[in-house]
Scaffold this active site. Sequence first.
Site, PDB file in Angstrom:
ATOM      1  N   ARG A  95      -1.361  11.193  -7.282  1.00 20.36           N
ATOM      2  CA  ARG A  95      -0.349  10.011  -6.539  1.00 20.36           C
ATOM      3  C   ARG A  95       0.315  10.593  -5.691  1.00 20.36           C
ATOM      4  O   ARG A  95       1.028   9.767  -5.105  1.00 20.36           O
ATOM      5  CB  ARG A  95       0.393   9.794  -8.033  1.00 20.36           C
ATOM      6  CG  ARG A  95      -0.342   8.921  -9.170  1.00 20.36           C
ATOM      7  CD  ARG A  95       0.579   9.006 -10.200  1.00 20.36           C
ATOM      8  NE  ARG A  95       1.682   7.644  -9.865  1.00 20.36           N
ATOM      9  CZ  ARG A  95       1.413   6.558 -10.064  1.00 20.36           C
ATOM     10  NH1 ARG A  95       0.484   6.349 -10.745  1.00 20.36           N
ATOM     11  NH2 ARG A  95       2.391   5.703  -9.761  1.00 20.36           N
TER      12      ARG A  95
ATOM     13  N   CYS B  68       3.852   9.363  -5.855  1.00 20.73           N
ATOM     14  CA  CYS B  68       4.588  10.273  -6.698  1.00 20.73           C
ATOM     15  C   CYS B  68       4.124  10.211  -8.242  1.00 20.73           C
ATOM     16  O   CYS B  68       4.076   9.067  -8.591  1.00 20.73           O
ATOM     17  CB  CYS B  68       6.195  10.109  -6.681  1.00 20.73           C
ATOM     18  SG  CYS B  68       6.875  10.403  -5.249  1.00 20.73           S
TER      19      CYS B  68
ATOM     20  N   GLU C 299     -15.236  -0.846   5.755  1.00 20.34           N
ATOM     21  CA  GLU C 299     -15.153   0.040   4.946  1.00 20.34           C
ATOM     22  C   GLU C 299     -15.812   1.280   5.029  1.00 20.34           C
ATOM     23  O   GLU C 299     -15.228   2.535   4.776  1.00 20.34           O
ATOM     24  CB  GLU C 299     -15.735  -0.310   3.449  1.00 20.34           C
ATOM     25  CG  GLU C 299     -15.543   0.430   2.251  1.00 20.34           C
ATOM     26  CD  GLU C 299     -14.164   0.860   1.837  1.00 20.34           C
ATOM     27  OE1 GLU C 299     -13.145   0.137   2.061  1.00 20.34           O
ATOM     28  OE2 GLU C 299     -14.177   1.673   0.854  1.00 20.34           O
TER      29      GLU C 299
ATOM     30  N   TRP D 195       5.067  12.488  -3.145  1.00 18.63           N
ATOM     31  CA  TRP D 195       4.425  11.990  -1.710  1.00 18.63           C
ATOM     32  C   TRP D 195       5.841  11.425  -1.067  1.00 18.63           C
ATOM     33  O   TRP D 195       6.336  10.418  -1.311  1.00 18.63           O
ATOM     34  CB  TRP D 195       3.614  10.594  -1.898  1.00 18.63           C
ATOM     35  CG  TRP D 195       2.993  10.069  -0.831  1.00 18.63           C
ATOM     36  CD1 TRP D 195       1.658  10.562  -0.198  1.00 18.63           C
ATOM     37  CD2 TRP D 195       3.371   8.970   0.074  1.00 18.63           C
ATOM     38  NE1 TRP D 195       1.449   9.587   0.950  1.00 18.63           N
ATOM     39  CE2 TRP D 195       2.406   8.907   0.901  1.00 18.63           C
ATOM     40  CE3 TRP D 195       4.464   8.148  -0.043  1.00 18.63           C
ATOM     41  CZ2 TRP D 195       2.550   7.975   1.972  1.00 18.63           C
ATOM     42  CZ3 TRP D 195       4.527   7.163   1.096  1.00 18.63           C
ATOM     43  CH2 TRP D 195       3.498   7.058   1.977  1.00 18.63           C
TER      44      TRP D 195
ATOM     45  N   GLU E   2     -10.467   8.317   6.357  1.00 16.18           N
ATOM     46  CA  GLU E   2      -9.738   8.767   5.322  1.00 16.18           C
ATOM     47  C   GLU E   2      -9.997  10.080   4.936  1.00 16.18           C
ATOM     48  O   GLU E   2      -8.955  11.090   4.800  1.00 16.18           O
ATOM     49  CB  GLU E   2      -9.950   8.076   4.036  1.00 16.18           C
ATOM     50  CG  GLU E   2      -8.679   7.294   3.274  1.00 16.18           C
ATOM     51  CD  GLU E   2      -9.131   6.680   2.268  1.00 16.18           C
ATOM     52  OE1 GLU E   2     -10.420   6.106   2.039  1.00 16.18           O
ATOM     53  OE2 GLU E   2      -8.342   6.118   1.264  1.00 16.18           O
TER      54      GLU E   2
ATOM     55  N   HIS F 168     -16.754  -7.104  23.611  1.00 11.91           N
ATOM     56  CA  HIS F 168     -15.327  -7.665  23.924  1.00 11.91           C
ATOM     57  C   HIS F 168     -14.359  -6.457  24.139  1.00 11.91           C
ATOM     58  O   HIS F 168     -13.289  -6.752  24.186  1.00 11.91           O
ATOM     59  CB  HIS F 168     -14.989  -8.782  22.975  1.00 11.91           C
ATOM     60  CG  HIS F 168     -15.912  -9.887  22.990  1.00 11.91           C
ATOM     61  ND1 HIS F 168     -16.030 -10.957  24.056  1.00 11.91           N
ATOM     62  CD2 HIS F 168     -16.797 -10.302  22.004  1.00 11.91           C
ATOM     63  CE1 HIS F 168     -16.916 -11.672  23.799  1.00 11.91           C
ATOM     64  NE2 HIS F 168     -17.296 -11.402  22.310  1.00 11.91           N
TER      65      HIS F 168
ATOM     66  N   LYS G  36     -13.411   4.743   5.063  1.00  8.87           N
ATOM     67  CA  LYS G  36     -13.597   5.687   4.272  1.00  8.87           C
ATOM     68  C   LYS G  36     -13.876   7.153   5.343  1.00  8.87           C
ATOM     69  O   LYS G  36     -13.355   8.282   4.734  1.00  8.87           O
ATOM     70  CB  LYS G  36     -15.000   5.692   3.576  1.00  8.87           C
ATOM     71  CG  LYS G  36     -15.178   6.386   2.165  1.00  8.87           C
ATOM     72  CD  LYS G  36     -14.974   5.274   0.967  1.00  8.87           C
ATOM     73  CE  LYS G  36     -13.307   5.330   1.085  1.00  8.87           C
ATOM     74  NZ  LYS G  36     -12.675   4.110   0.115  1.00  8.87           N
TER      75      LYS G  36
ATOM     76  N   LYS H 121      -2.881   7.891  -3.996  1.00  9.59           N
ATOM     77  CA  LYS H 121      -3.787   6.782  -4.568  1.00  9.59           C
ATOM     78  C   LYS H 121      -3.275   5.615  -4.668  1.00  9.59           C
ATOM     79  O   LYS H 121      -3.650   4.573  -4.613  1.00  9.59           O
ATOM     80  CB  LYS H 121      -4.093   7.576  -5.852  1.00  9.59           C
ATOM     81  CG  LYS H 121      -5.127   6.610  -6.679  1.00  9.59           C
ATOM     82  CD  LYS H 121      -6.722   7.015  -6.334  1.00  9.59           C
ATOM     83  CE  LYS H 121      -7.656   6.372  -6.936  1.00  9.59           C
ATOM     84  NZ  LYS H 121      -8.793   6.100  -5.925  1.00  9.59           N
TER      85      LYS H 121
ATOM     86  N   ASN I 241      10.278   8.067  -8.972  1.00  7.02           N
ATOM     87  CA  ASN I 241       9.250   7.513  -8.126  1.00  7.02           C
ATOM     88  C   ASN I 241       9.620   5.784  -7.752  1.00  7.02           C
ATOM     89  O   ASN I 241      10.268   5.287  -8.631  1.00  7.02           O
ATOM     90  CB  ASN I 241       7.844   7.200  -9.038  1.00  7.02           C
ATOM     91  CG  ASN I 241       6.717   6.563  -8.295  1.00  7.02           C
ATOM     92  OD1 ASN I 241       6.842   6.755  -7.157  1.00  7.02           O
ATOM     93  ND2 ASN I 241       5.977   6.046  -9.003  1.00  7.02           N
ATOM     94  N   GLY I 242       9.451   5.873  -6.450  1.00 11.98           N
ATOM     95  CA  GLY I 242      10.028   4.402  -5.970  1.00 11.98           C
ATOM     96  C   GLY I 242      10.908   4.842  -4.790  1.00 11.98           C
ATOM     97  O   GLY I 242      10.793   5.866  -4.111  1.00 11.98           O
TER      98      GLY I 242
HETATM   99  O1  M6R Z   1      -4.757   0.081  -5.576  1.00 11.94           O
HETATM  100  P1  M6R Z   1      -5.300  -0.663  -4.376  1.00 11.94           P
HETATM  101  O2  M6R Z   1      -6.505  -1.120  -4.519  1.00 11.94           O
HETATM  102  O3  M6R Z   1      -4.136  -1.759  -4.280  1.00 11.94           O
HETATM  103  O4  M6R Z   1      -4.987   0.197  -3.089  1.00 11.94           O
HETATM  104  C1  M6R Z   1      -5.294  -0.669  -1.843  1.00 11.94           C
HETATM  105  C2  M6R Z   1      -5.485   0.470  -0.849  1.00 11.94           C
HETATM  106  O5  M6R Z   1      -4.293   1.473  -0.857  1.00 11.94           O
HETATM  107  C3  M6R Z   1      -6.526   1.659  -0.938  1.00 11.94           C
HETATM  108  O6  M6R Z   1      -7.715   0.772  -1.553  1.00 11.94           O
HETATM  109  C4  M6R Z   1      -6.901   2.798  -0.089  1.00 11.94           C
HETATM  110  O7  M6R Z   1      -7.266   2.002   1.038  1.00 11.94           O
HETATM  111  C5  M6R Z   1      -7.824   3.653  -0.519  1.00 11.94           C
HETATM  112  N1  M6R Z   1      -7.364   4.921  -0.413  1.00 11.94           N
HETATM  113  C6  M6R Z   1      -9.154   3.676   0.080  1.00 11.94           C
HETATM  114  O8  M6R Z   1      -9.998   4.645  -0.125  1.00 11.94           O
END
Ligand code: M6R
Length: 580
Positions: free
Chosen positions: A27, A2, A453, A71, A460, A476, A457, A575, A97-98
């Site tokens: 956000r 948010c 990673e 969000w 995501e 395994h 990615k 984000k 927000n929260g």
């Molecule tokens: O702001 P942060 O680095 O703490 O965020 C952690 C994760 O939420 C963040 O890395 C998330 O996995 C990303 N969207 C990855 O692209």
Amino acid sequence: MCGIVGYTGWRDAESVLVEGLKALEYRGYDSYGLAISDGAISVVKDAGRISDYRNNGNIPAGNVGIGHTRWATHGVPSAKNAHPHTDCTGNFAIVHNGIIENYARLRAELTSSGHVFASDTDSEVIAHLFEECYDGDMMHSLQEVVGRLEGSYAVLVISSEDNAIAAARNRSPLVIGVGDGEIICASDLVPIINYTREVIFLEDGDCAVFSENTLRIVNGGSDIARPPEFIAFDPESARKTGFDHYMIKEIFEEPEAFSRTLASVQDIDEIQKFIKRAESVMVVASGTSYHAGMIFRYLMEEFSGIPVRTEIASEYRYVRPSPDEVVLVISQSGETADALTALRRAKFYRCRTIALTNTLGSSITREADHVFYTMAGPEISVAATKSFIAQLAALMKIVSFCGGRGCSLLLTDVKQSIEAVLQLDVAEATAICARASTLISIGRGVFYPVALEAALKMKEISYIHAEGYAGGELKHGPIALLSEETPVIAFVPPGETRNLMLANLKEIASRRAPIVAFADPDDVDVAEIAEVVIPIRHRNVFADVAAYTVAAQMLSYEVAKRLGRDIDKPRNLAKSVTVE
Ligand code: M6R
């Protein structure tokens, strides 16, 4: 999670709010809304994105207003659950927000005293509490309201009677920009810097009330004098400037993000002493930041011999911290609730704490014993790319200081390696991955987190089911998934993992799964067995880790683009994840 924005001043509030929400949309982006006060409160809100917003005549001209991009947590994305929320009289509007943890009890109490709720959200209780507590004094009323709230909040309130905005913060970020005859307040700096560079980061427990020329902050019942600080920030860095998406723009900014961060990490001697005094380092982080922490672990143990453990931030609450450990919390946003909770737990157990973040003034910077920053600049795309590379720069610098001169020399090759990767053509690999519904990603040693990673990615932004495994784990269990329809992305650099990775490739090829290998262009064995090789010239382990990661980011980007995905704002994500 948010984004909220508030404006009071001489400009047309509606346009400031709409622009502000566009800047904050990363956000959260499932619904939006804004409210203007001009002696009465007018609200427009809907499901969807702020880019869909049109003034349908319901929003008058006015100079005081608040806005929100959501969000969803409590209640599905819909017009009724979108913020701002109003009380029964329509005299108050709030954005939040929260999470209000005691909202169910408050809602029951307010309902039994006659309040009628219009949404399924936790946030709406704040509007009705304001109606209950309002006594003509915004500050006093706000303090009464927040005294009844439990949980996390950044909240903004406007009333039909006051030419002012009330703001409160607890465990959710809120920044006030102080301009010339105007104040803009938002979840982060990005919407503010178009108007002013003089900012105040509110702290937990702060209540503020501001109009165009006045600002009062109270915390714990006392007035607080908190002068604005000047922020150096290049607004261009938050614009797309000719690229199709922020993500690819940010990937192209990675060489600079790497070298800027390397140059900026200065007080390393102190961190080094800090770390060397401890028995071990515990790295705590989430998502992509956690993968950076895993890479740090492999490099640090190899080059310095200092033991490093890693823990996913949300799991750290189940781990017993040891006071002999230094706890390194990595968070690009500095606001991730899981990371903050972990930091507080580490402090509770008397561990010394270090925060590594990209966000000036963020919550973790206020609480850690020692803070250092990555210099990635603003990252707008939800998928972390340049912030990850900047984390690697800072972490590799720590490794090089703890590991001696031999490894500082390795750092000099990294930027060049990343630059070379940016010229790669990944079209053939893109075609293979884009037709899959499941992808497997494998690597060994320090390339295992690179494989994780790469899978993160990919899922995501392309929504293809992708899982990362250590190469040795394939046999395994995951090997059961392999078929002609299941491509495997494999990280096969020269070095100690290469031969066993090659053995993995043979097992994979025997199951007819297509292989997309990231490998040195001279590795003929890999070329023979893989469907496609993404060639990355071997330099050294630091350079290879960075280069292989960037190449995997590019592949995910191209696959997502081919599939027509919403790359910068993937579904269901945000984000900055400020809820646990
Ligand atoms: O702001 P942060 O680095 O703490 O965020 C952690 C994760 O939420 C963040 O890395 C998330 O996995 C990303 N969207 C990855 O692209």
